[in-house]
Design a protein around this motif. Structure first.
Motif, short mmCIF file in Angstrom:
data_model
loop_
_atom_site.label_atom_id
_atom_site.label_comp_id
_atom_site.label_asym_id
_atom_site.label_seq_id
_atom_site.Cartn_x
_atom_site.Cartn_y
_atom_site.Cartn_z
N ARG A 1 -12.36 111.45 -7.66
CA ARG A 1 -12.20 110.18 -6.93
C ARG A 1 -13.07 109.09 -7.56
N GLY A 2 -12.46 107.95 -7.85
CA GLY A 2 -13.18 106.82 -8.42
C GLY A 2 -13.38 106.89 -9.92
N ALA A 3 -12.80 107.90 -10.59
CA ALA A 3 -12.97 108.02 -12.04
C ALA A 3 -12.00 107.10 -12.76
N VAL A 4 -12.41 106.68 -13.96
CA VAL A 4 -11.56 105.87 -14.84
C VAL A 4 -11.30 106.68 -16.10
N ILE A 5 -10.03 106.97 -16.37
CA ILE A 5 -9.63 107.85 -17.47
C ILE A 5 -8.80 107.05 -18.45
N LEU A 6 -9.14 107.13 -19.72
CA LEU A 6 -8.42 106.42 -20.78
C LEU A 6 -7.66 107.44 -21.63
N LEU A 7 -6.36 107.26 -21.76
CA LEU A 7 -5.51 108.15 -22.54
C LEU A 7 -4.90 107.37 -23.69
N MET B 1 -3.76 90.28 -14.32
CA MET B 1 -4.84 91.06 -13.74
C MET B 1 -5.08 90.69 -12.29
N GLU B 2 -5.00 89.42 -11.97
CA GLU B 2 -5.26 88.98 -10.61
C GLU B 2 -4.23 89.55 -9.64
N ALA B 3 -2.96 89.60 -10.06
CA ALA B 3 -1.92 90.16 -9.20
C ALA B 3 -2.08 91.66 -9.04
N ILE B 4 -2.52 92.34 -10.09
CA ILE B 4 -2.73 93.79 -10.02
C ILE B 4 -3.90 94.11 -9.08
N LEU B 5 -4.98 93.33 -9.17
CA LEU B 5 -6.12 93.57 -8.28
C LEU B 5 -5.74 93.33 -6.82
N ALA B 6 -4.92 92.30 -6.59
CA ALA B 6 -4.49 92.03 -5.21
C ALA B 6 -3.63 93.18 -4.68
N THR B 7 -2.79 93.75 -5.53
CA THR B 7 -1.96 94.88 -5.11
C THR B 7 -2.81 96.12 -4.84
N LEU B 8 -3.79 96.37 -5.68
CA LEU B 8 -4.68 97.51 -5.47
C LEU B 8 -5.45 97.37 -4.16
N ALA C 1 -4.41 95.60 -1.51
CA ALA C 1 -3.50 95.66 -0.37
C ALA C 1 -2.92 97.05 -0.16
N GLU C 2 -2.53 97.72 -1.23
CA GLU C 2 -1.89 99.03 -1.12
C GLU C 2 -2.89 100.16 -0.99
N ALA C 3 -4.09 99.99 -1.57
CA ALA C 3 -5.15 101.01 -1.53
C ALA C 3 -4.64 102.38 -1.97
N PRO C 4 -4.08 102.50 -3.20
CA PRO C 4 -3.62 103.81 -3.66
C PRO C 4 -4.81 104.71 -4.00
N GLU C 5 -4.60 106.00 -3.93
CA GLU C 5 -5.64 106.94 -4.30
C GLU C 5 -5.67 107.19 -5.80
N VAL C 6 -4.53 107.07 -6.46
CA VAL C 6 -4.42 107.22 -7.91
C VAL C 6 -3.52 106.13 -8.44
N ALA C 7 -3.95 105.47 -9.52
CA ALA C 7 -3.16 104.39 -10.12
C ALA C 7 -3.14 104.56 -11.63
N LYS D 1 -14.74 102.09 -8.88
CA LYS D 1 -16.00 102.58 -8.33
C LYS D 1 -16.21 102.13 -6.89
N GLN D 2 -15.72 100.95 -6.54
CA GLN D 2 -15.96 100.44 -5.20
C GLN D 2 -14.92 100.92 -4.19
N SER D 3 -13.70 101.13 -4.63
CA SER D 3 -12.65 101.53 -3.70
C SER D 3 -12.39 103.02 -3.70
N GLY D 4 -12.85 103.72 -4.74
CA GLY D 4 -12.59 105.15 -4.82
C GLY D 4 -11.25 105.50 -5.42
N THR D 5 -10.52 104.53 -5.93
CA THR D 5 -9.23 104.79 -6.55
C THR D 5 -9.43 105.37 -7.95
N THR D 6 -8.76 106.44 -8.25
CA THR D 6 -8.77 107.00 -9.60
C THR D 6 -7.78 106.22 -10.46
N ILE D 7 -8.26 105.66 -11.56
CA ILE D 7 -7.42 104.81 -12.41
C ILE D 7 -7.28 105.47 -13.78
#
Length: 453
Positions: free
Chosen positions: A88-94, A153-160, A162-168, A203-209
């Motif tokens: 939870r909250g990790a950022v993974i680069l592939l 980026m601003e639209a993506i942050l607003a969606t994150l 509003a939707e509060a996904p657990e994984v993005a 890190k602040q929302s706990g969404t894994t990106i």
């Protein structure tokens, strides 16, 4: 109106210079400075709403060390590379070459995670119709995945928010741009700023990106090197584009062991994990062919058996050729010199070609002994003994040095039917291994003499 500032940014380290120079003053790389324009962020920038409050100072002894819970992605080989699952909250680069399977793998993982979690796929390169066609081809459940086609980026942050996904999933980081930076998408400034904002959100929302990254022609992640420092985990796709097998390697992992390797097979239904990759790498192996030697290499926690092939032939040009595919090119000259000095076998006037079969890349020095014996076998046109595996590092004085996890390597070889092993003397097993004859050597000459007999 904010004043626009022009700077020159390094494509390797991300360092900035007020004027163009041939060499980056920060990392020393040549011809990497590119002109970018930077404007100070506006006062009402959207990403400022994610700014965290200052953390209090505390003693390290007051911090409770807890094991982070992991969520399986539904793909065993991907979980192996990640260290057991996503955090939870990790950022993974592939990263990986175009068309190697990055989007396919992540879409499969999102579909599996969508059964129990809310997931979001942000596409900056493909239209929703293209992604729907891929989902249909992979036979995944499209109802589990939420989709957003956006590069702002601003639209993506607003969606994150509003939707509060657990994984993005963000596909890809090089296509995004933020209004806080005036340079073009994919530039050093844009990539660095967008990655920093997404990491702050995670890190602040706990969404894994999970970020998809383009690679350069050298195979490294495109953009500033600081991108790999920002994220928690860096994964690279490896493998020959002409082969149906793909490998994902963990270069960096803050939540698990680095250098873990996951092996996949590309099928009509997407990427499928391979539980026994050694059998794949040895599928075409024949022990009666000169110049072929089986190496037991260690990839993270997994021992792998890989066939190392060598071709030594008379040089027909002024300069003998040296080529290594999947092995370290710089160690080849050293091993040839040691072979001549301490074993009396001269190949300096020969063309030498090396290949690690299956497209796997071997970076550990434990491959030294297998490389040398393969060269000797090819030079003499004499196959190595039947059912033989080899591992060991060779020093400049001709000694055969021990390697890590020798017992596990031998057990894996015995499991696949090999009956002989040449290993460093320090890696001699304390207890005999059923069906395995272990030849422990201290010097390179001992290994060469054994193969000669």
């Amino acid at each position: 109106m904010a004043r626009i500032k022009t700077v020159y940014s390094c494509g390797e380290c991300g360092g900035q210079s007020p004027k163009w120079q041939g060499q980056c003053p920060h990392c020393g790389a040549w011809n990497t400075l590119t002109e970018t324009t930077v404007a100070p962020p506006s006062a009402n920038s959207r990403f400022q709403t994610w700014t965290a409050a200052a953390s209090p100072v505390q003693r390290l002894s007051e911090v409770q060390a807890e094991e982070l819970p992991r969520t399986p992605s539904g793909i065993d080989e991907l979980d192996r590379v990640l260290g057991g699952g996503i955090v939870r909250g990790a950022v993974i680069l592939l990263g990986g070459d175009p068309g190697i399977g990055k989007s396919t793998l992540l879409l499969q993982a999102l579909s599996s995670l969508g059964a129990t979690k809310k997931v979001l796929y942000v596409s900056g390169e493909e239209s929703p119709q293209q992604i729907a066609l891929r989902a249909s081809r992979l036979a995944v459940d499209p109802g589990r995945v939420h989709l957003l086609a956006e590069i702002r980026m601003e639209a993506i942050l607003a969606t994150l928010q509003a939707e509060a996904p657990e994984v993005a999933v963000i596909d890809s980081i090089q296509t995004l741009y933020t209004e806080a930076v005036t340079s073009a998408p994919g530039s050093v400034s844009q990539v660095r700023e967008c990655a920093a904002q997404l990491t702050r959100v995670a890190k602040q929302s706990g969404t894994t990106i999970l970020l998809v990254g383009h690679v350069t022609k050298e195979g490294a992640i495109a953009g500033p090197r600081v991108l790999e420092h920002i994220v928690d985990t860096v994964l690279y796709f490896e493998g020959d584009a002409h082969s149906s097998y793909r490998m994902v390697r963990a270069i960096k992992n803050r939540f698990g062991a680095a250098n873990e390797l996951g092996v996949f097979a590309m099928t009509e239904r997407g990427l499928k994990g391979v539980s026994n990759p050694s059998a794949i790498f040895l599928s075409s192996y024949r022990d009666d062919v000169p110049g072929s030697c089986v190496l037991v290499t260690q990839e993270g926690s997994r021992p792998l058996l890989v066939e190392v092939q060598a071709l030594v032939d008379d040089a027909h040009g002024f300069q003998p050729k040296r080529l290594a595919v999947g092995l370290e090119q710089n160690r080849l000259a050293m091993l040839m010199a040691v072979l001549h000095r301490h074993a009396g076998v001269a190949v300096f006037d020969q063309d030498v070609f090396l290949n690690a079969v299956g497209g796997v890349k071997i970076g550990e020095p434990a491959a030294d002994l297998a490389v040398v014996l393969a060269m000797v076998s090819s030079l003499r046109d004499q196959p190595l003994p039947d059912k033989l595996v080899v591992f060991g590092e060779i020093g400049l004085s001709g000694e055969v040095r021990p390697v890590a996890r020798g017992q596990e390597r031998l057990k894996e070889a015995a499991k696949l039917g090999f009956t002989r092993a040449i290993v460093p003397a320090a890696n001699r097993p304390r207890q005999p291994i059923d069906g395995m004859e272990v030849i422990a050597v201290e010097r390179l000459a001992e290994a060469v003499d054994y193969c000669r007999g």
